[in-house]
Write an enzyme that holds these catalytic residues in place. Structure first.
Site, PDB file in Angstrom:
ATOM      1  N   GLY A 116       0.451  -1.224  -0.287  1.00 10.40           N
ATOM      2  CA  GLY A 116      -0.219   0.100   0.017  1.00 10.40           C
ATOM      3  C   GLY A 116       0.707   1.279  -0.395  1.00 10.40           C
ATOM      4  O   GLY A 116       0.662   2.316   0.804  1.00 10.40           O
ATOM      5  N   ALA A 117       2.212   1.312  -1.109  1.00  6.40           N
ATOM      6  CA  ALA A 117       2.705   2.774  -0.794  1.00  6.40           C
ATOM      7  C   ALA A 117       2.449   3.873  -1.444  1.00  6.40           C
ATOM      8  O   ALA A 117       3.236   4.500  -1.510  1.00  6.40           O
ATOM      9  CB  ALA A 117       4.473   1.889  -1.287  1.00  6.40           C
ATOM     10  N   GLY A 167       1.793   4.740   3.521  1.00  8.20           N
ATOM     11  CA  GLY A 167       3.130   4.007   3.037  1.00  8.20           C
ATOM     12  C   GLY A 167       3.933   4.871   1.913  1.00  8.20           C
ATOM     13  O   GLY A 167       4.815   4.567   1.882  1.00  8.20           O
ATOM     14  N   TYR A 182     -13.008  -4.264  11.863  1.00  6.82           N
ATOM     15  CA  TYR A 182     -11.998  -3.189  11.270  1.00  6.82           C
ATOM     16  C   TYR A 182     -10.947  -3.392  12.810  1.00  6.82           C
ATOM     17  O   TYR A 182     -10.442  -4.040  12.793  1.00  6.82           O
ATOM     18  CB  TYR A 182     -12.093  -1.547  11.406  1.00  6.82           C
ATOM     19  CG  TYR A 182     -10.815  -0.961  11.029  1.00  6.82           C
ATOM     20  CD1 TYR A 182      -9.696  -0.891   9.909  1.00  6.82           C
ATOM     21  CD2 TYR A 182     -10.365  -0.056  12.272  1.00  6.82           C
ATOM     22  CE1 TYR A 182      -8.850  -0.788  10.087  1.00  6.82           C
ATOM     23  CE2 TYR A 182      -8.790   0.565  12.101  1.00  6.82           C
ATOM     24  CZ  TYR A 182      -8.123   0.634  10.923  1.00  6.82           C
ATOM     25  OH  TYR A 182      -6.950   1.172  10.745  1.00  6.82           O
TER      26      TYR A 182
END
EC number: 1.1.1.300
Length: 336
Positions: free
Chosen positions: A50-51, A56, A217
């Site tokens: 997730g960069a 990220g 979550y």
């Protein structure tokens, strides 16, 4: 009624502005503890999930500045390539404006497709990594999904548990051999303070009996911590460390599934600007755990703001951690 509502909103906006002014006047810009001298990560390969945005992206930018070769594992390759291009331009501009233009230890950015909502994608990604990468010094499990409506992954798992826990569980296990052969190496897991509101219900891990997006979550973030602690136990003596962190409340697109009423949105935006961390501020603990000599050899710990913090008893339950590990192995197909 409308006049009263408008007056209340204006008063709240004024209060938020006053508090924001006090915050910036009194504290100034936060010192970034996670950073270091250019070249600190020279020769090291780092994988960040997730960069392409948020935490990220900020983590990738700083680790590249420190000289690392950063692999951006992202679901949307086009968006990741765009983000990588922007980061490269920013790094070039920073180098040209530095005290010694053209001189620096900036590393490299590589984009690879990785969809944590698909075990097939995770396996294909890891196969490519093992074939093409001779080493992996740091794995940062950063990607996540936050309070989405009920939906399932490609493999039929509840989306938040599937992406935040199971996808990273499989990814980490498939790359453990490479991490061990690259030792000393590090694994960094991004969790959340909201783990406190979650519980591991082994009778309904897939939320098929009931679904609450906030609870699910929190459960996935508790699972991140239990996974970290059990993995640290299993990695003792390997010179591979694993630690988990919470970034605090950060202004990112993670909350895209949260509905904020139109009338309240200006106030929310102002409050988030005044009191939430920027992605760069939020990324500091990830950077710290990935690069700092201060945490060399430290494993199985929980961090916030670059400092170790205590966990609630439910996050320290070794029997739950082992049971979750065993079930997760079966769910992702590591054990039949």
């Amino acid at each position: 009624m409308a006049v009263a509502t408008a007056a209340a909103i204006l008063a709240a906006l004024g209060g938020a502005l006053w508090l924001a002014a006090r915050r910036f006047a009194g504290s100034g810009v936060q010192r970034q503890r996670g950073g270091g001298d250019p070249g600190l990560m020279h020769g090291k390969t780092v994988l960040i999930t997730g960069a392409n945005s948020g935490l990220g992206r900020a983590t990738a930018a700083e680790l590249v500045r420190l000289g690392a070769r950063v692999i951006m594992g992202c679901r949307d390759r086009a968006r990741a390539e765009e983000a990588a291009g922007q980061l490269r331009r920013e790094l070039r501009q920073a180098a040209e404006c530095g005290p010694e233009p053209g001189v620096g230890g900036a590393g490299e950015l590589i984009v690879r497709e990785l969809d944590l909502a698909s075990l097939r994608s995770v396996r294909a990604f890891c196969q490519e990594m093992l074939q093409e990468e001779p080493r992996l010094d740091v794995l940062i499990n950063n990607a996540g999904i936050f309070q989405c409506p009920y939906m399932k992954t490609e493999d039929g798992f509840e989306m938040q548990f599937g992406v935040n826990h199971l996808g990273h569980f499989l990814l980490t296990n498939l790359l453990l051999g490479l991490l061990k052969s690259s030792a000393p190496s590090r694994i960094v897991v991004v969790s959340s303070k909201l783990y406190k509101y979650g519980d591991i219900n082994f009778d309904d891990l897939n939320s098929e009996q009931s679904y609450n997006k906030s609870f699910c979550y929190s459960r996935s973030k508790l699972a991140n911590i239990l996974f970290t602690r059990e993995l640290a136990r299993r990695l003792e003596g390997t010179n591979v460390t694993v630690n988990v962190l919470h970034p605090g409340i950060v202004r990112t697109n993670l909350g895209r599934h949260i509905h904020i009423p139109l009338l309240v949105r200006p106030l929310f935006n102002l409050v988030s600007w005044a009191f939430f961390k920027t992605p760069v501020e939020g990324a500091q603990t990830s950077i710290y755990l990935a690069s700092s000599p201060e945490v060399e050899g430290v494993s199985g710990r929980y961090f916030g703001d670059c400092k170790e913090e205590e966990l609630l008893p439910k996050a320290l339950d070794e029997s739950v951690a082992r049971k979750l590990w065993d079930i997760s192995e079966v769910m992702v197909g590591l054990l039949k």
